[in-house]
Enzyme design. Sequence first.
Site, PDB file in Angstrom:
ATOM      1  N   GLN A 172       0.826  -1.201   0.000  1.00 11.77           N
ATOM      2  CA  GLN A 172       0.000   0.000   0.000  1.00 11.77           C
ATOM      3  C   GLN A 172       0.861   1.251   0.000  1.00 11.77           C
ATOM      4  OE1 GLN A 172      -2.977  -1.123  -0.343  1.00 11.77           O
ATOM      5  NE2 GLN A 172      -3.881   0.872  -0.739  1.00 11.77           N
ATOM      6  N   HIS A 198       2.148   3.038  -3.315  1.00 13.54           N
ATOM      7  CA  HIS A 198       1.356   3.957  -4.133  1.00 13.54           C
ATOM      8  C   HIS A 198       1.881   5.379  -4.105  1.00 13.54           C
ATOM      9  CE1 HIS A 198      -2.161   1.721  -5.601  1.00 13.54           C
ATOM     10  NE2 HIS A 198      -2.106   1.029  -4.476  1.00 13.54           N
ATOM     11  N   GLU A 237     -10.028   2.472   4.102  1.00 18.84           N
ATOM     12  CA  GLU A 237     -10.349   2.171   2.701  1.00 18.84           C
ATOM     13  C   GLU A 237     -10.247   0.662   2.474  1.00 18.84           C
ATOM     14  OE1 GLU A 237      -8.599   3.335  -1.744  1.00 18.84           O
ATOM     15  OE2 GLU A 237      -7.364   3.601   0.045  1.00 18.84           O
ATOM     16  N   HIS A 238      -9.129   0.081   2.877  1.00 17.45           N
ATOM     17  CA  HIS A 238      -8.924  -1.369   2.797  1.00 17.45           C
ATOM     18  C   HIS A 238      -8.654  -1.891   4.205  1.00 17.45           C
ATOM     19  CE1 HIS A 238      -7.151   0.459  -0.918  1.00 17.45           C
ATOM     20  NE2 HIS A 238      -7.860  -0.479  -1.522  1.00 17.45           N
ATOM     21  N   ASP A 283      -7.144  -5.167  -5.697  1.00 16.90           N
ATOM     22  CA  ASP A 283      -6.735  -4.129  -6.644  1.00 16.90           C
ATOM     23  C   ASP A 283      -6.906  -4.587  -8.089  1.00 16.90           C
ATOM     24  OD1 ASP A 283      -6.059  -2.299  -4.704  1.00 16.90           O
ATOM     25  OD2 ASP A 283      -3.940  -2.813  -4.688  1.00 16.90           O
ATOM     26  N   HIS A 326     -51.620  23.414  -1.043  1.00 14.22           N
ATOM     27  CA  HIS A 326     -51.313  22.005  -1.291  1.00 14.22           C
ATOM     28  C   HIS A 326     -52.583  21.160  -1.163  1.00 14.22           C
ATOM     29  CE1 HIS A 326     -47.191  23.312  -0.981  1.00 14.22           C
ATOM     30  NE2 HIS A 326     -46.717  22.079  -1.051  1.00 14.22           N
TER      31      HIS A 326
END
Length: 445
Positions: free
Chosen positions: A271, A274, A340-341, A374, A433
């Site tokens: 990770q 990245h 996220e993961h 991924d 209404h």
Amino acid sequence: MTTPIELARVDLRGRTPAIAELRSALPRGGVDVDSVLHHVRPVVEAIRDRGVEAALEYGERFDGVLPAAVRVPAAELEKALDQLDSTVRAALEESIARARRVHADQRRTDKVTEVVPGGTVTERWVAVERVGLYVPGGNAVYPSSVVMNVVPAQTAGVGSLVVASPPQVRFGGLPHPTILAAAALLGVEEVWAVGGAQAVALLAYGGVDTTGAALEPVDLITGPGNIYVTAAKRLVRGLVGIDAEAGPTEIAVLADATADPVHVAADLISQAEHDVLAASVLVTDSAALADAVDAALNAQLPVVKHAHRVREALSGRQSGIVLVDDIEQGLRVVNAYAAEHLEIQTRDAAAVAARVRCAGAIFLGPYAPVSLGDYCAGSNHVLPTAGCARHSSGLSVQTFLRGIHVVEYTEAALKDVAGHVVALSHAEDLPAHGQAVTARFEALS
């Protein structure tokens, strides 16, 4: 001699902080989108006013290349696919097949509810008309992001979609050929050689290409990008829909003494590969595992291709080890972190995972690393970051669908409920209404 790396530690053993305190104590990086808005706003406004001309000017400034046109010729897509390495092509085809299998089961069907005899509400699901799918091109090449954006859009029934990706100097102003090949594999016919904030703005406003062809604006923009892409998405939100304001990628691993430190270290490194802002967090009730993971990181780093980037990410305030008393407390931590993961590497991982409420995606056991997701798990890797998994989901078929309620009542069914409508209209001091209902029956009498 390289200094050994040791992940920063947060020790929560023996205490139970309140949620607000817990969130602030956990490793978290992130980016300040507000800090770049003043840089991005002129770009968006210039493209709003001058279209393609401005987009190409900014592209030349930021990407160092000036494409002859924004839209990539169909022949270039075909050429990229023809020249794609056969091994990569096979891997992409498998990734596409698995993603299509998973996303096909997400497609919603229309549902008719009979509220009362003669009164129905139908929820009809309609795909967004046209979408722009952004695929970044910074530290890495992301054909997998083409797959993850295009497959759910196609499965939802989006009729018109365009992939935008930055032009590359070494490819003559075209996006990376692997991006083009992935688009061709998926049957995408429209690809724009434009990146960054200027891509987001051009997708939102449209324009006229240098060839004279129309570049039609989109209704929704999806896909990850850097802080400038995120800022541009914020600025055009409302004019178009966006999937999310994505921040740096992140992984959390909830592990006990049964976890293999070599596996955990490899996943934290993958990770961190990245981006220098990527977050890698281990949550464990085993100090021995924490020590072993530190040792494994130092054993693996010398052979990592992007070791400098990885080392910086692992040393940042966004990465670290959180020590907890037990897995029960670990669950509280990972739910507060909302990764996220999230990997679960514990005894009875499935039971532990069933108690997770906040995560973009969960990866169970020793043989489901994040890198599988991924590329080839079939799941989607465009996921909420920066704690947004507490309230948001990842990209899916649903992202590209709109629910429309269709209301149909007979005269008798409306007459039966008219008194309630009138009562509520007066309660809200909106008597017209109610009159809109009673007028129908006064006219008939």
